[in-house]
Motif scaffolding. Structure first.
Motif, PDB file in Angstrom:
ATOM      1  N   LYS A   1       0.717  -1.655  -0.390  1.00 24.58           N
ATOM      2  CA  LYS A   1      -0.012   0.164  -0.428  1.00 24.58           C
ATOM      3  C   LYS A   1       1.308   1.476   0.047  1.00 24.58           C
ATOM      4  N   ARG A   2       2.519   1.094   0.526  1.00 23.46           N
ATOM      5  CA  ARG A   2       2.712   2.140   0.966  1.00 23.46           C
ATOM      6  C   ARG A   2       3.657   2.851  -0.466  1.00 23.46           C
ATOM      7  N   SER A   3       3.957   1.719  -1.352  1.00 17.46           N
ATOM      8  CA  SER A   3       4.472   1.600  -2.811  1.00 17.46           C
ATOM      9  C   SER A   3       2.457   2.525  -3.619  1.00 17.46           C
ATOM     10  N   GLU A   4       2.163   1.304  -3.051  1.00 16.73           N
ATOM     11  CA  GLU A   4       1.015   2.152  -4.572  1.00 16.73           C
ATOM     12  C   GLU A   4      -0.035   3.366  -4.009  1.00 16.73           C
ATOM     13  N   TYR A   5       0.005   3.919  -2.707  1.00 11.68           N
ATOM     14  CA  TYR A   5      -0.216   4.894  -2.350  1.00 11.68           C
ATOM     15  C   TYR A   5       0.976   6.426  -2.734  1.00 11.68           C
ATOM     16  N   ALA A   6       2.112   6.048  -2.554  1.00  8.39           N
ATOM     17  CA  ALA A   6       3.133   6.633  -3.581  1.00  8.39           C
ATOM     18  C   ALA A   6       2.913   7.257  -5.431  1.00  8.39           C
ATOM     19  N   VAL A   7       2.529   6.070  -5.870  1.00  8.74           N
ATOM     20  CA  VAL A   7       2.064   5.999  -7.285  1.00  8.74           C
ATOM     21  C   VAL A   7       1.059   7.106  -7.583  1.00  8.74           C
ATOM     22  N   LEU A   8       0.321   7.042  -6.377  1.00  7.42           N
ATOM     23  CA  LEU A   8      -1.101   7.479  -7.273  1.00  7.42           C
ATOM     24  C   LEU A   8      -0.711   9.188  -6.502  1.00  7.42           C
ATOM     25  N   GLU A   9      -0.106   9.530  -5.997  1.00  2.00           N
ATOM     26  CA  GLU A   9       0.081  10.688  -5.283  1.00  2.00           C
ATOM     27  C   GLU A   9       0.047  11.234  -3.978  1.00  2.00           C
ATOM     28  N   ILE A  10      -0.517  10.288  -3.665  1.00  2.00           N
ATOM     29  CA  ILE A  10      -1.210  11.084  -2.309  1.00  2.00           C
ATOM     30  C   ILE A  10      -1.049  11.788  -1.194  1.00  2.00           C
ATOM     31  N   PRO A  11      -0.712  12.572  -0.727  1.00  2.00           N
ATOM     32  CA  PRO A  11       0.136  13.581  -0.189  1.00  2.00           C
ATOM     33  C   PRO A  11       1.011  13.053   0.941  1.00  2.00           C
ATOM     34  N   GLU A  12      -0.037  12.242   1.751  1.00  2.00           N
ATOM     35  CA  GLU A  12       0.069  11.997   3.182  1.00  2.00           C
ATOM     36  C   GLU A  12      -0.607  10.867   3.755  1.00  2.00           C
ATOM     37  N   TYR A  13       0.431   9.543   4.067  1.00  2.00           N
ATOM     38  CA  TYR A  13       0.082   8.679   4.338  1.00  2.00           C
ATOM     39  C   TYR A  13       0.314   7.732   5.754  1.00  2.00           C
ATOM     40  N   TRP A  14      -0.924   7.788   6.920  1.00  2.00           N
ATOM     41  CA  TRP A  14       0.095   7.243   7.742  1.00  2.00           C
ATOM     42  C   TRP A  14      -0.152   5.386   8.284  1.00  2.00           C
ATOM     43  N   ILE A  15       0.759   5.330   8.969  1.00  2.00           N
ATOM     44  CA  ILE A  15       0.250   3.845   9.405  1.00  2.00           C
ATOM     45  C   ILE A  15       0.617   3.345  10.685  1.00  2.00           C
ATOM     46  N   VAL A  16      -1.158   3.320  11.023  1.00  2.00           N
ATOM     47  CA  VAL A  16      -0.879   3.171  13.017  1.00  2.00           C
ATOM     48  C   VAL A  16      -1.279   1.864  12.826  1.00  2.00           C
ATOM     49  N   ASP A  17      -0.133   1.611  13.404  1.00  2.00           N
ATOM     50  CA  ASP A  17       0.782   0.547  13.920  1.00  2.00           C
ATOM     51  C   ASP A  17       0.267  -0.204  15.805  1.00  2.00           C
ATOM     52  N   PRO A  18      -0.632  -0.995  16.040  1.00  2.00           N
ATOM     53  CA  PRO A  18      -1.071  -1.686  17.015  1.00  2.00           C
ATOM     54  C   PRO A  18      -0.019  -2.608  17.840  1.00  2.00           C
ATOM     55  N   ILE A  19       0.154  -3.234  17.873  1.00  2.00           N
ATOM     56  CA  ILE A  19       1.500  -4.502  17.061  1.00  2.00           C
ATOM     57  C   ILE A  19       2.435  -3.270  17.755  1.00  2.00           C
ATOM     58  N   GLN A  20       2.961  -2.994  17.036  1.00  2.00           N
ATOM     59  CA  GLN A  20       5.030  -2.328  17.535  1.00  2.00           C
ATOM     60  C   GLN A  20       4.274  -1.075  18.401  1.00  2.00           C
ATOM     61  N   LYS A  21       3.264  -0.444  18.633  1.00  2.00           N
ATOM     62  CA  LYS A  21       2.890   0.665  18.953  1.00  2.00           C
ATOM     63  C   LYS A  21       3.221   1.917  18.693  1.00  2.00           C
ATOM     64  N   ILE A  22       3.430   1.656  17.296  1.00  2.00           N
ATOM     65  CA  ILE A  22       4.478   2.942  16.582  1.00  2.00           C
ATOM     66  C   ILE A  22       3.230   4.058  15.876  1.00  2.00           C
ATOM     67  N   VAL A  23       2.851   5.118  15.612  1.00  2.00           N
ATOM     68  CA  VAL A  23       2.490   5.307  14.636  1.00  2.00           C
ATOM     69  C   VAL A  23       3.428   5.896  13.359  1.00  2.00           C
ATOM     70  N   THR A  24       3.249   5.700  12.011  1.00  2.00           N
ATOM     71  CA  THR A  24       4.308   5.920  11.102  1.00  2.00           C
ATOM     72  C   THR A  24       3.776   7.551   9.811  1.00  2.00           C
ATOM     73  N   VAL A  25       4.296   8.215  10.132  1.00  2.00           N
ATOM     74  CA  VAL A  25       3.937   9.110   8.609  1.00  2.00           C
ATOM     75  C   VAL A  25       4.639   9.065   7.574  1.00  2.00           C
ATOM     76  N   CYS A  26       3.985   9.514   6.354  1.00  2.00           N
ATOM     77  CA  CYS A  26       4.793   9.016   5.422  1.00  2.00           C
ATOM     78  C   CYS A  26       4.321   9.837   5.073  1.00  2.00           C
ATOM     79  N   THR A  27       5.356  10.739   4.679  1.00  2.00           N
ATOM     80  CA  THR A  27       4.871  12.836   3.420  1.00  2.00           C
ATOM     81  C   THR A  27       5.426  12.469   1.814  1.00  2.00           C
ATOM     82  N   LEU A  28       5.155  13.002   1.213  1.00  2.00           N
ATOM     83  CA  LEU A  28       5.017  11.703  -0.230  1.00  2.00           C
ATOM     84  C   LEU A  28       6.631  13.656  -0.428  1.00  2.00           C
ATOM     85  N   VAL A  29       7.426  12.821  -0.957  1.00  2.00           N
ATOM     86  CA  VAL A  29       8.354  14.406  -1.394  1.00  2.00           C
ATOM     87  C   VAL A  29       8.671  13.382  -2.909  1.00  2.00           C
TER      88      VAL A  29
END
Length: 195
Positions: free
Chosen positions: A132-160
């Motif tokens: 999904k990270r690759s697909e959303y980048a190709v679609l040029e979605i400016p920001e993608y959040w991966i909220v991971d309750p398993i690893q207890k981490i929130v990753t914010v991906c910003t398109l550059v």
């Protein structure tokens, strides 16, 4: 002897109804049933939907957050027969209104969502972090959040320049969002789904 499953076109996917309440994503022409996820999964998605709507109002933006209700047609392997249904999508009110009388899927020739969120579950870890990270980048979605309750981490991906730069947040760290500059949420609050 192996049974083969007929691959669906995107048009067939939009019309598909198996008589159940099961929601599907289309991945390389195959129907992939979406699990309901845990109650925590749903709580996080609802919390972010409300938080993003509040931020949109504070910023005076005519945007809306929608939970589990907007699909995004996506390229995959050079073919256009994939459609994802993110846990939360932020889009303009105009885009949302345009979906009122048709399938709620943002097509390839349309403006991409402003932000999408995937809440990780055991079954979706690899897909959320890689495919999904690759697909959303190709679609040029400016920001993608991966909220991971398993690893207890929130990753914010910003398109550059066509690729996502990722920043990971944990515990009491304030989340840094290019979309919501005044957002005052910690990773801990998002993962607990409460302020």
């Amino acid at each position: 002897m192996t049974a083969t499953t007929k691959k669906l076109t995107f048009a067939e996917y939009l019309k598909y109804n198996d008589g159940t309440d099961t929601q599907y994503e289309l991945v390389d022409g195959e129907l992939i049933p979406m699990s309901l996820g845990t109650g925590k999964h749903g709580s996080i998605a609802k919390f972010l939907e409300r938080s993003f709507d509040d931020e949109c109002a504070k910023m005076g933006k005519n945007w809306t957050a929608q939970k589990f209700s907007v699909g995004v047609r996506s390229p995959r392997g050079g073919r256009w027969d994939t459609s994802r249904v993110p846990d939360v999508v932020v889009l303009t009110a105009e885009q949302w209104e345009a979906l009122a009388h048709r399938e709620a899927v943002i097509e390839l020739n349309e403006t991409p969502p402003i932000l999408v969120v995937e809440v990780v579950s055991e079954a979706t870890q690899t897909t959320d972090y890689r495919s999904k990270r690759s697909e959303y980048a190709v679609l040029e979605i400016p920001e993608y959040w991966i909220v991971d309750p398993i690893q207890k981490i929130v990753t914010v991906c910003t398109l550059v320049e066509g690729f996502y730069d990722a920043m990971a947040f944990q515990g009491k760290e304030l989340i840094n969002s290019a979309t919501f500059l005044q957002l005052n949420l910690t990773a801990e609050q998002v993962l607990a789904a409460k302020k």
